[in-house]
Design a protein around this motif. Structure first.
Motif, PDB file in Angstrom:
ATOM      1  N   TYR A 110       2.117   5.072  -7.634  1.00 26.39           N
ATOM      2  CA  TYR A 110       0.894   5.283  -8.416  1.00 26.39           C
ATOM      3  C   TYR A 110      -0.104   6.122  -7.627  1.00 26.39           C
ATOM      4  CZ  TYR A 110       2.969   1.318 -10.831  1.00 26.39           C
ATOM      5  OH  TYR A 110       3.831   0.492 -11.492  1.00 26.39           O
ATOM      6  N   PRO A 111       0.197   7.389  -7.412  1.00 22.83           N
ATOM      7  CA  PRO A 111      -0.694   8.212  -6.577  1.00 22.83           C
ATOM      8  C   PRO A 111      -2.058   8.490  -7.214  1.00 22.83           C
ATOM      9  CG  PRO A 111       1.026   9.564  -7.557  1.00 22.83           C
ATOM     10  CD  PRO A 111       1.349   8.141  -7.901  1.00 22.83           C
ATOM     11  N   SER A 127      -6.540   3.957  -7.508  1.00 22.71           N
ATOM     12  CA  SER A 127      -7.072   3.501  -6.220  1.00 22.71           C
ATOM     13  C   SER A 127      -6.035   2.661  -5.486  1.00 22.71           C
ATOM     14  CB  SER A 127      -8.341   2.684  -6.426  1.00 22.71           C
ATOM     15  OG  SER A 127      -8.034   1.438  -7.026  1.00 22.71           O
ATOM     16  N   GLU A 128      -6.150   2.630  -4.162  1.00 26.13           N
ATOM     17  CA  GLU A 128      -5.177   1.914  -3.345  1.00 26.13           C
ATOM     18  C   GLU A 128      -5.178   0.418  -3.657  1.00 26.13           C
ATOM     19  OE1 GLU A 128      -4.202   0.976   1.317  1.00 26.13           O
ATOM     20  OE2 GLU A 128      -5.188   2.864   0.822  1.00 26.13           O
ATOM     21  N   GLY A 158      -3.520  -0.168  -7.073  1.00 21.50           N
ATOM     22  CA  GLY A 158      -2.091   0.103  -6.951  1.00 21.50           C
ATOM     23  C   GLY A 158      -1.375  -1.000  -6.195  1.00 21.50           C
ATOM     24  N   ARG A 159      -1.998  -1.490  -5.123  1.00 18.83           N
ATOM     25  CA  ARG A 159      -1.408  -2.561  -4.323  1.00 18.83           C
ATOM     26  C   ARG A 159      -1.238  -3.831  -5.168  1.00 18.83           C
ATOM     27  NH1 ARG A 159      -4.678  -2.203  -0.105  1.00 18.83           N
ATOM     28  NH2 ARG A 159      -6.163  -3.654  -0.997  1.00 18.83           N
ATOM     29  N   SER A 208       0.827  -1.211   0.000  1.00 23.56           N
ATOM     30  CA  SER A 208       0.000   0.000   0.000  1.00 23.56           C
ATOM     31  C   SER A 208       0.855   1.252   0.000  1.00 23.56           C
ATOM     32  CB  SER A 208      -0.933   0.012   1.208  1.00 23.56           C
ATOM     33  OG  SER A 208      -1.815  -1.073   1.159  1.00 23.56           O
ATOM     34  N   ALA A 209       1.887   1.269   0.842  1.00 19.28           N
ATOM     35  CA  ALA A 209       2.779   2.435   0.915  1.00 19.28           C
ATOM     36  C   ALA A 209       3.543   2.621  -0.391  1.00 19.28           C
ATOM     37  CB  ALA A 209       3.742   2.287   2.086  1.00 19.28           C
ATOM     38  N   ALA A 234       2.501   1.648  -3.347  1.00 16.90           N
ATOM     39  CA  ALA A 234       1.526   2.080  -4.352  1.00 16.90           C
ATOM     40  C   ALA A 234       1.223   3.561  -4.231  1.00 16.90           C
ATOM     41  CB  ALA A 234       0.246   1.253  -4.219  1.00 16.90           C
ATOM     42  N   ARG A 235       1.131   4.060  -2.994  1.00  9.20           N
ATOM     43  CA  ARG A 235       0.865   5.495  -2.810  1.00  9.20           C
ATOM     44  C   ARG A 235       1.977   6.340  -3.410  1.00  9.20           C
ATOM     45  NH1 ARG A 235      -1.317   3.674   2.097  1.00  9.20           N
ATOM     46  NH2 ARG A 235       0.635   3.989   3.228  1.00  9.20           N
ATOM     47  N   GLN A 236       3.221   5.877  -3.332  1.00  7.93           N
ATOM     48  CA  GLN A 236       4.340   6.641  -3.884  1.00  7.93           C
ATOM     49  C   GLN A 236       4.483   6.446  -5.395  1.00  7.93           C
ATOM     50  OE1 GLN A 236       8.040   6.050  -1.868  1.00  7.93           O
ATOM     51  NE2 GLN A 236       7.440   7.370  -0.178  1.00  7.93           N
TER      52      GLN A 236
END
Length: 155
Positions: A120-121, A124-125, A128-129, A113-114, A116-118
């Protein structure tokens, strides 16, 4: 130095041959059947070599169970240089994007998750995950083959 008793009560710790580590995403991928023993071994090797190459740190009780003697300053630095050369060769082979994902996954012990946030901002989470998980599995599979190639070329 060990984690505090309170910290050990949480599920995120595991003890491997006296070495305490946070249960990371590699272990999660292994438990899910996404990667096998070769990928776990390659990830552990890369992590130990990365620490030694960048910080000069060797675990007192390594997770593979093999104890190493320090030797003198010259053999220590030669070993560190060889590890650094292998890390550079891996970076060259996998490319910068692959190396960045290895660092995030193994050195920084980031969750999917972390990551993916960096990486593929804008998506969706959950999506991305899933993307990051698949990429990390592929990179670990490639890492196994890079280490085999390095071993083959060293003979």
């Amino acid at each position: 130095m060990q984690p505090t008793l309170e910290r050990l009560q949480h599920q995120e710790f595991q003890d491997r041959n006296g070495v305490y580590r946070v249960v990371n995403t590699v272990q999660s991928m292994y438990d899910a059947g996404d990667i096998g023993d070769d990928e776990v071994s390659a990830a552990d090797r890369w992590y130990r070599e990365y620490l030694f190459a960048t910080l000069g740190v060797v675990e007192e009780r390594p997770s593979d169970g093999h104890f190493r003697e320090k030797g003198d300053v010259h053999t220590w630095m030669l070993g560190r240089g060889k590890c650094s050369a292998r890390i550079s060769e891996i970076r060259e082979t996998l490319g910068l994007c692959g190396h960045v994902r290895l660092e995030m996954l193994l050195a920084r012990e980031m969750s999917f998750s972390a990551m993916a946030r960096q990486l593929y901002p804008g998506i969706s989470e959950g999506r991305g995950r899933m993307k990051v998980s698949a990429q990390c599995g592929l990179i670990l599979e490639q890492l196994v083959h890079v280490y085999k190639k390095i071993k083959k070329n060293s003979f």
